[in-house]
Design a protein around this motif. Sequence first.
Motif, PDB file in Angstrom:
ATOM      1  N   LEU A 105       0.815  -1.213   0.000  1.00 47.13           N
ATOM      2  CA  LEU A 105       0.000   0.000   0.000  1.00 47.13           C
ATOM      3  C   LEU A 105       0.853   1.270   0.000  1.00 47.13           C
ATOM      4  O   LEU A 105       0.518   2.248  -0.680  1.00 47.13           O
ATOM      5  CB  LEU A 105      -0.935  -0.004   1.211  1.00 47.13           C
ATOM      6  N   VAL A 106       1.956   1.252   0.736  1.00 46.23           N
ATOM      7  CA  VAL A 106       2.856   2.411   0.751  1.00 46.23           C
ATOM      8  C   VAL A 106       3.416   2.661  -0.650  1.00 46.23           C
ATOM      9  O   VAL A 106       3.451   3.800  -1.135  1.00 46.23           O
ATOM     10  CB  VAL A 106       4.003   2.199   1.761  1.00 46.23           C
ATOM     11  N   LEU A 107       3.838   1.596  -1.325  1.00 49.88           N
ATOM     12  CA  LEU A 107       4.386   1.735  -2.668  1.00 49.88           C
ATOM     13  C   LEU A 107       3.316   2.165  -3.665  1.00 49.88           C
ATOM     14  O   LEU A 107       3.593   2.924  -4.601  1.00 49.88           O
ATOM     15  CB  LEU A 107       5.011   0.412  -3.126  1.00 49.88           C
ATOM     16  N   LEU A 108       2.087   1.683  -3.477  1.00 47.24           N
ATOM     17  CA  LEU A 108       0.992   2.065  -4.373  1.00 47.24           C
ATOM     18  C   LEU A 108       0.739   3.575  -4.285  1.00 47.24           C
ATOM     19  O   LEU A 108       0.632   4.259  -5.308  1.00 47.24           O
ATOM     20  CB  LEU A 108      -0.269   1.290  -4.002  1.00 47.24           C
ATOM     21  N   VAL A 109       0.659   4.085  -3.054  1.00 46.82           N
ATOM     22  CA  VAL A 109       0.429   5.520  -2.857  1.00 46.82           C
ATOM     23  C   VAL A 109       1.638   6.322  -3.333  1.00 46.82           C
ATOM     24  O   VAL A 109       1.497   7.350  -4.023  1.00 46.82           O
ATOM     25  CB  VAL A 109       0.125   5.825  -1.376  1.00 46.82           C
ATOM     26  N   PHE A 110       2.822   5.848  -2.973  1.00 48.70           N
ATOM     27  CA  PHE A 110       4.051   6.535  -3.397  1.00 48.70           C
ATOM     28  C   PHE A 110       4.129   6.615  -4.917  1.00 48.70           C
ATOM     29  O   PHE A 110       4.467   7.667  -5.487  1.00 48.70           O
ATOM     30  CB  PHE A 110       5.278   5.794  -2.852  1.00 48.70           C
ATOM     31  N   GLY A 111       3.808   5.517  -5.593  1.00 43.74           N
ATOM     32  CA  GLY A 111       3.858   5.497  -7.048  1.00 43.74           C
ATOM     33  C   GLY A 111       2.880   6.467  -7.671  1.00 43.74           C
ATOM     34  O   GLY A 111       3.225   7.219  -8.591  1.00 43.74           O
ATOM     35  N   ALA A 112       1.644   6.456  -7.180  1.00 43.35           N
ATOM     36  CA  ALA A 112       0.615   7.333  -7.737  1.00 43.35           C
ATOM     37  C   ALA A 112       0.967   8.804  -7.544  1.00 43.35           C
ATOM     38  O   ALA A 112       0.857   9.617  -8.482  1.00 43.35           O
ATOM     39  CB  ALA A 112      -0.735   7.028  -7.087  1.00 43.35           C
ATOM     40  N   ARG A 133       3.002  -2.687 -10.823  1.00 43.12           N
ATOM     41  CA  ARG A 133       3.480  -3.617  -9.812  1.00 43.12           C
ATOM     42  C   ARG A 133       3.607  -5.030 -10.347  1.00 43.12           C
ATOM     43  O   ARG A 133       4.300  -5.847  -9.768  1.00 43.12           O
ATOM     44  CB  ARG A 133       2.536  -3.594  -8.612  1.00 43.12           C
ATOM     45  N   SER A 134       2.925  -5.351 -11.461  1.00 39.47           N
ATOM     46  CA  SER A 134       3.103  -6.649 -12.110  1.00 39.47           C
ATOM     47  C   SER A 134       2.063  -6.928 -13.177  1.00 39.47           C
ATOM     48  O   SER A 134       2.161  -7.912 -13.888  1.00 39.47           O
ATOM     49  CB  SER A 134       3.061  -7.794 -11.076  1.00 39.47           C
ATOM     50  N   ALA A 135       1.058  -6.058 -13.327  1.00 42.06           N
ATOM     51  CA  ALA A 135      -0.090  -6.393 -14.178  1.00 42.06           C
ATOM     52  C   ALA A 135       0.143  -6.147 -15.661  1.00 42.06           C
ATOM     53  O   ALA A 135      -0.216  -6.963 -16.496  1.00 42.06           O
ATOM     54  CB  ALA A 135      -1.321  -5.616 -13.713  1.00 42.06           C
ATOM     55  N   GLY A 136       0.708  -4.994 -16.028  1.00 44.26           N
ATOM     56  CA  GLY A 136       1.029  -4.735 -17.419  1.00 44.26           C
ATOM     57  C   GLY A 136      -0.108  -4.255 -18.290  1.00 44.26           C
ATOM     58  O   GLY A 136       0.069  -4.077 -19.496  1.00 44.26           O
ATOM     59  N   LEU A 137      -1.289  -4.049 -17.722  1.00 44.29           N
ATOM     60  CA  LEU A 137      -2.400  -3.484 -18.494  1.00 44.29           C
ATOM     61  C   LEU A 137      -2.225  -1.967 -18.580  1.00 44.29           C
ATOM     62  O   LEU A 137      -1.638  -1.360 -17.689  1.00 44.29           O
ATOM     63  CB  LEU A 137      -3.736  -3.834 -17.839  1.00 44.29           C
ATOM     64  N   ALA A 138      -2.743  -1.371 -19.660  1.00 45.33           N
ATOM     65  CA  ALA A 138      -2.519   0.056 -19.870  1.00 45.33           C
ATOM     66  C   ALA A 138      -3.785   0.766 -20.306  1.00 45.33           C
ATOM     67  O   ALA A 138      -4.579   0.226 -21.076  1.00 45.33           O
ATOM     68  CB  ALA A 138      -1.430   0.259 -20.920  1.00 45.33           C
ATOM     69  N   THR A 139      -3.986   1.980 -19.798  1.00 51.63           N
ATOM     70  CA  THR A 139      -5.111   2.815 -20.213  1.00 51.63           C
ATOM     71  C   THR A 139      -4.632   3.953 -21.108  1.00 51.63           C
ATOM     72  O   THR A 139      -5.415   4.835 -21.459  1.00 51.63           O
ATOM     73  CB  THR A 139      -5.825   3.407 -18.983  1.00 51.63           C
ATOM     74  N   MET A 140      -3.342   3.937 -21.456  1.00 47.52           N
ATOM     75  CA  MET A 140      -2.749   4.985 -22.284  1.00 47.52           C
ATOM     76  C   MET A 140      -1.485   4.434 -22.929  1.00 47.52           C
ATOM     77  O   MET A 140      -1.014   3.346 -22.589  1.00 47.52           O
ATOM     78  CB  MET A 140      -2.389   6.200 -21.424  1.00 47.52           C
ATOM     79  N   ASP A 141      -0.949   5.202 -23.852  1.00 48.87           N
ATOM     80  CA  ASP A 141       0.345   4.870 -24.444  1.00 48.87           C
ATOM     81  C   ASP A 141       1.417   5.284 -23.451  1.00 48.87           C
ATOM     82  O   ASP A 141       1.704   6.471 -23.289  1.00 48.87           O
ATOM     83  CB  ASP A 141       0.520   5.595 -25.777  1.00 48.87           C
ATOM     84  N   ILE A 142       1.999   4.314 -22.777  1.00 48.96           N
ATOM     85  CA  ILE A 142       2.943   4.593 -21.697  1.00 48.96           C
ATOM     86  C   ILE A 142       4.170   5.353 -22.190  1.00 48.96           C
ATOM     87  O   ILE A 142       4.850   6.041 -21.425  1.00 48.96           O
ATOM     88  CB  ILE A 142       3.358   3.273 -20.993  1.00 48.96           C
ATOM     89  N   ALA A 143       4.462   5.251 -23.493  1.00 50.03           N
ATOM     90  CA  ALA A 143       5.633   5.921 -24.061  1.00 50.03           C
ATOM     91  C   ALA A 143       5.476   7.440 -24.056  1.00 50.03           C
ATOM     92  O   ALA A 143       6.463   8.167 -24.256  1.00 50.03           O
ATOM     93  CB  ALA A 143       5.889   5.430 -25.479  1.00 50.03           C
ATOM     94  N   GLN A 144       4.261   7.938 -23.820  1.00 51.59           N
ATOM     95  CA  GLN A 144       4.008   9.383 -23.785  1.00 51.59           C
ATOM     96  C   GLN A 144       4.506  10.023 -22.496  1.00 51.59           C
ATOM     97  O   GLN A 144       4.611  11.247 -22.412  1.00 51.59           O
ATOM     98  CB  GLN A 144       2.511   9.666 -23.956  1.00 51.59           C
ATOM     99  N   LEU A 177       9.276   0.538 -10.014  1.00 48.00           N
ATOM    100  CA  LEU A 177       8.105  -0.140  -9.448  1.00 48.00           C
ATOM    101  C   LEU A 177       7.962  -1.552 -10.016  1.00 48.00           C
ATOM    102  O   LEU A 177       7.598  -2.485  -9.297  1.00 48.00           O
ATOM    103  CB  LEU A 177       6.840   0.671  -9.733  1.00 48.00           C
ATOM    104  N   MET A 178       8.251  -1.709 -11.307  1.00 46.86           N
ATOM    105  CA  MET A 178       8.173  -3.038 -11.918  1.00 46.86           C
ATOM    106  C   MET A 178       9.238  -3.966 -11.351  1.00 46.86           C
ATOM    107  O   MET A 178       9.009  -5.168 -11.193  1.00 46.86           O
ATOM    108  CB  MET A 178       8.313  -2.925 -13.441  1.00 46.86           C
ATOM    109  N   ILE A 179      10.402  -3.427 -11.062  1.00 45.66           N
ATOM    110  CA  ILE A 179      11.479  -4.230 -10.475  1.00 45.66           C
ATOM    111  C   ILE A 179      11.073  -4.727  -9.091  1.00 45.66           C
ATOM    112  O   ILE A 179      11.319  -5.885  -8.732  1.00 45.66           O
ATOM    113  CB  ILE A 179      12.779  -3.402 -10.400  1.00 45.66           C
ATOM    114  N   ILE A 180      10.438  -3.867  -8.297  1.00 48.36           N
ATOM    115  CA  ILE A 180       9.975  -4.279  -6.962  1.00 48.36           C
ATOM    116  C   ILE A 180       8.891  -5.342  -7.086  1.00 48.36           C
ATOM    117  O   ILE A 180       8.927  -6.373  -6.416  1.00 48.36           O
ATOM    118  CB  ILE A 180       9.440  -3.071  -6.175  1.00 48.36           C
TER     119      ILE A 180
END
Length: 447
Positions: free
Chosen positions: A236-243, A275-286, A298-301
């Motif tokens: 949860l800490v990482l989720l909030v920190f990431g957002a 965190r591990s899911a890989g689904l996207a709601t946008m073009d992440i390259a933007q 975050l993906m490494i963790i």
Amino acid sequence: MKLNQFLSPFRVIILAYAVLILIGTVLLYLPVSHKPGVTLTLMEALFTATSAITVTGLTVVNTADSFSLFGIAVLAVIIQLGGIGIMSLGTFIWLVTGRKINLSQRMLIMVDQNQLKFSGLVHLIKNMLAIAIVIEGIGAVILGTYYLNYFDPWHEAFLQGAFASLTAFTNSGFDITGQSLIPFAHDYFVQVVTMLLIVAGAIGFPVLVELKEYLSGKHSQYRFSLFTKVAVTTYLVLLVFGAVSIWLLERGHYYAGMAWHQQLFFSLFNSVTARSAGLATMDIAQYSAATLLLISGLMIIGASPSSVGGGIRTTTLAVMFLTIRAFAQGKQHVHVFGRELHDEDIRKAFIVLSVFIGGLFLAIVLIAAIEQGSDIDLVAIIFEVSSAFGTCGLSMGITADLSPFSQLILMVLMFIGRIGLVVLLFSMKKTETKQRYHYPKERIIIG
């Protein structure tokens, strides 16, 4: 050396996943798995099968445009096998057929689920399977019903809903929309349901089992385990920190001019999916380079141990942080939630991180060398390697453009990320022999 001595439980697990990848490759390579007019190369089938078994989601072909209904069914089965764990589903078959679970089979389950003791394994597996079926079923019904607004006829809506629920809960990152969740970039109901499924799969099965027992009310004074407390808190800490971090980095860049709720959901969803899911709601390259590197971290963790996710895992990061804090405070022992951490767990955490970072660095260097002269930049390579090793599946769109050798490196990373570094290291471990003597100790300068 005898075969049964060579095939330790750790090596059996590795062999089982390797065999499953080969079977998946053959099935996905068959013409019946493809849509009319579509032909997959053996390399494309192998990469897809590896990504599915390791519940990563990186793809070199468009799933929706390439695979028939049979091919999608094959993908769904191997994603489920990879997500829940081969030995977990094998245990279910043994139980259904009335067979007893012997000591060697319990050892395989323990290794596959990254558990520390034999006791309670069968109980854990029964609860795992029940929880997974219930959560995926509820998700399929909710999304399938809601997707009637998007897909026609009704059976297409429920097919999309069932696959979306499976891929979210197993954190596999595959989709059959052809655009991941980009069509639902402004549909917050779909995003909330998806995020809940992702968190349920990534938080760790032992956590879900303990939560189930707590909610059952059978124990008047139920005490959550130290693992659950550390795993949930860290997650949860990482989720909030990431957002929050993604929002801060992008508020003047990609988010400029967006409504507050769009910024909120893009930041929150990308923190969850990274965190591990890989689904996207946008073009992440933007996103900016800084945000892409943050998401790579975050993906490494990754997710929690004994979950469907990969990475170094949340508890590894927590143990390292707590150890560093204790050292800075001059304490000889590491304490958290009124408990003292075991020295072996501390040592294991630092070994896992060291090997992971070493492998990550080596893979980045190799792919950067192989792709010299191409238009692929270093940030994209770092992002892709982090996604593969963390079994996440997010991509800046370079997967199909990489050379076969680079794709092979990604497959190795996905495989190691799924079986876990602990299993890999123990598979190479020789039989322990008790040392009858010690060398003289001498201090060296550190730091």
